[in-house]
Design an enzyme around this catalytic site. Structure first.
Site, mmCIF file in Angstrom:
data_model
loop_
_atom_site.group_PDB
_atom_site.id
_atom_site.type_symbol
_atom_site.label_atom_id
_atom_site.label_comp_id
_atom_site.label_asym_id
_atom_site.label_seq_id
_atom_site.Cartn_x
_atom_site.Cartn_y
_atom_site.Cartn_z
ATOM 1 N N HIS A 6 -4.346 3.094 -7.091
ATOM 2 C CA HIS A 6 -5.010 1.831 -7.019
ATOM 3 C C HIS A 6 -5.642 1.514 -8.529
ATOM 4 O O HIS A 6 -5.651 0.428 -8.912
ATOM 5 C CB HIS A 6 -6.065 1.740 -5.907
ATOM 6 C CG HIS A 6 -5.456 1.915 -4.531
ATOM 7 N ND1 HIS A 6 -6.056 2.714 -3.796
ATOM 8 C CD2 HIS A 6 -4.277 1.083 -3.958
ATOM 9 C CE1 HIS A 6 -5.150 2.424 -2.617
ATOM 10 N NE2 HIS A 6 -4.200 1.536 -2.704
ATOM 11 N N ARG B 49 5.581 1.805 -5.951
ATOM 12 C CA ARG B 49 5.724 3.204 -6.475
ATOM 13 C C ARG B 49 7.167 3.468 -6.428
ATOM 14 O O ARG B 49 7.839 3.520 -7.416
ATOM 15 C CB ARG B 49 4.889 3.930 -5.400
ATOM 16 C CG ARG B 49 3.287 3.849 -5.621
ATOM 17 C CD ARG B 49 2.622 4.396 -4.213
ATOM 18 N NE ARG B 49 3.032 3.810 -3.130
ATOM 19 C CZ ARG B 49 2.472 3.777 -2.005
ATOM 20 N NH1 ARG B 49 1.362 4.561 -1.745
ATOM 21 N NH2 ARG B 49 2.996 3.186 -0.820
ATOM 22 N N SER C 65 -3.071 6.287 0.121
ATOM 23 C CA SER C 65 -4.384 6.541 1.089
ATOM 24 C C SER C 65 -3.991 7.250 2.156
ATOM 25 O O SER C 65 -4.826 8.293 2.387
ATOM 26 C CB SER C 65 -4.931 5.155 1.362
ATOM 27 O OG SER C 65 -5.153 4.462 0.157
ATOM 28 N N LYS D 107 -6.387 -1.544 12.078
ATOM 29 C CA LYS D 107 -5.745 -0.365 11.628
ATOM 30 C C LYS D 107 -6.718 0.867 11.546
ATOM 31 O O LYS D 107 -6.276 2.044 11.065
ATOM 32 C CB LYS D 107 -5.543 -0.525 10.047
ATOM 33 C CG LYS D 107 -4.369 -1.245 9.686
ATOM 34 C CD LYS D 107 -3.986 -1.280 8.180
ATOM 35 C CE LYS D 107 -2.884 -1.975 7.717
ATOM 36 N NZ LYS D 107 -2.347 -1.882 6.477
HETATM 37 O O1 PNS Z 1 -2.842 -2.073 1.080
HETATM 38 P P1 PNS Z 1 -2.056 -2.705 2.094
HETATM 39 O O2 PNS Z 1 -2.548 -2.323 3.735
HETATM 40 O O3 PNS Z 1 -0.630 -2.346 1.960
HETATM 41 O O4 PNS Z 1 -2.212 -4.220 1.881
HETATM 42 C C1 PNS Z 1 -1.545 -5.258 2.524
HETATM 43 C C2 PNS Z 1 -2.155 -6.555 2.722
HETATM 44 C C3 PNS Z 1 -3.700 -6.640 2.675
HETATM 45 C C4 PNS Z 1 -1.635 -7.069 1.188
HETATM 46 C C5 PNS Z 1 -1.472 -7.681 3.456
HETATM 47 O O5 PNS Z 1 -1.543 -7.011 4.847
HETATM 48 C C6 PNS Z 1 -2.067 -9.009 3.422
HETATM 49 O O6 PNS Z 1 -2.061 -9.761 2.461
HETATM 50 N N1 PNS Z 1 -2.715 -9.384 4.658
HETATM 51 C C7 PNS Z 1 -3.555 -10.557 4.879
HETATM 52 C C8 PNS Z 1 -2.672 -11.449 5.952
HETATM 53 C C9 PNS Z 1 -1.446 -12.450 5.109
HETATM 54 O O7 PNS Z 1 -1.921 -13.144 4.484
HETATM 55 N N2 PNS Z 1 -0.284 -11.950 5.866
HETATM 56 C C10 PNS Z 1 0.883 -13.042 5.444
HETATM 57 C C11 PNS Z 1 1.319 -12.581 4.007
HETATM 58 S S1 PNS Z 1 2.253 -11.065 4.234
#
Ligand code: PNS
Length: 163
Positions: A17, A90, A128, A41
């Site tokens: 990150h 990745r 993570s 989560k």
């Molecule tokens: O690190 P992660 O858990 O892969 O991140 C995921 C994240 C936070 C980018 C994604 O879950 C997110 O944007 N959540 C907010 C809800 C949202 O906007 N959902 C619709 C688009 S996918």
């Protein structure tokens, strides 16, 4: 002012990150790291803890701001006048999930562009989830996370000794 949002769970921040954040600051004037508030989560660290860790690890990068958000990412972006999402990719296996999110965000807000950045090759397998699992089982993750994260892991996770 070119502003990008780097959203994620960051539970916890890894060197992968951090590498993406650093690369983002070379392309954008502001990089808003946006920590998703998602208790569903069962995170190891609270949002406040994750934000503090990220702030301490990026203190030498003035372009970086740390935020948290609930709800839709596109709404967070609108509030902050940002049109670019940065996500790290990745391996090929990340692509499908990332493609779905990028297209969904585009569906929700046609102004939003997602750019994918590739971390330094030595972090391409770091996540993570794996960091937490390996640390919990007594493995050495010192090369994979910032020292502040390693200290936080030591305080939070009891290491299970192998028999
Ligand atoms: O690190 P992660 O858990 O892969 O991140 C995921 C994240 C936070 C980018 C994604 O879950 C997110 O944007 N959540 C907010 C809800 C949202 O906007 N959902 C619709 C688009 S996918």
């Amino acid at each position: 002012m070119r502003t990008a949002v780097y959203p994620g769970s960051f539970d916890p921040l890894t060197n992968g990150h951090l590498d993406i954040i650093r690369r983002g600051t070379r392309l954008f004037d502001r990089v808003l790291v946006a920590v998703l508030e998602n208790e569903g989560k069962s995170p190891l660290f609270t949002v406040a803890e994750r934000m503090e860790i990220i702030a301490r690890c990026t203190s030498e990068l003035p372009a970086v701001e740390i935020h948290s958000f609930t709800g839709l990412l596109v709404d967070f972006m609108r509030r902050h006048d940002a049109a670019v999402v940065v996500r790290g990719i990745r391996a090929v296996s990340d692509y499908e999930y990332e493609l779905q999110m990028a297209l969904m965000n585009r569906e929700l807000s046609s102004d939003v562009e997602t750019i994918f950045m590739i971390p330094a090759v030595e972090y391409t397998y770091v996540s993570s989830r794996l960091v937490k699992e390996v640390f919990r089982l007594g493995g050495d993750v010192a090369r994979l996370v910032p020292p502040i994260v390693l200290e936080s892991l030591k305080r939070r996770i009891p290491v299970t000794a192998s028999v």
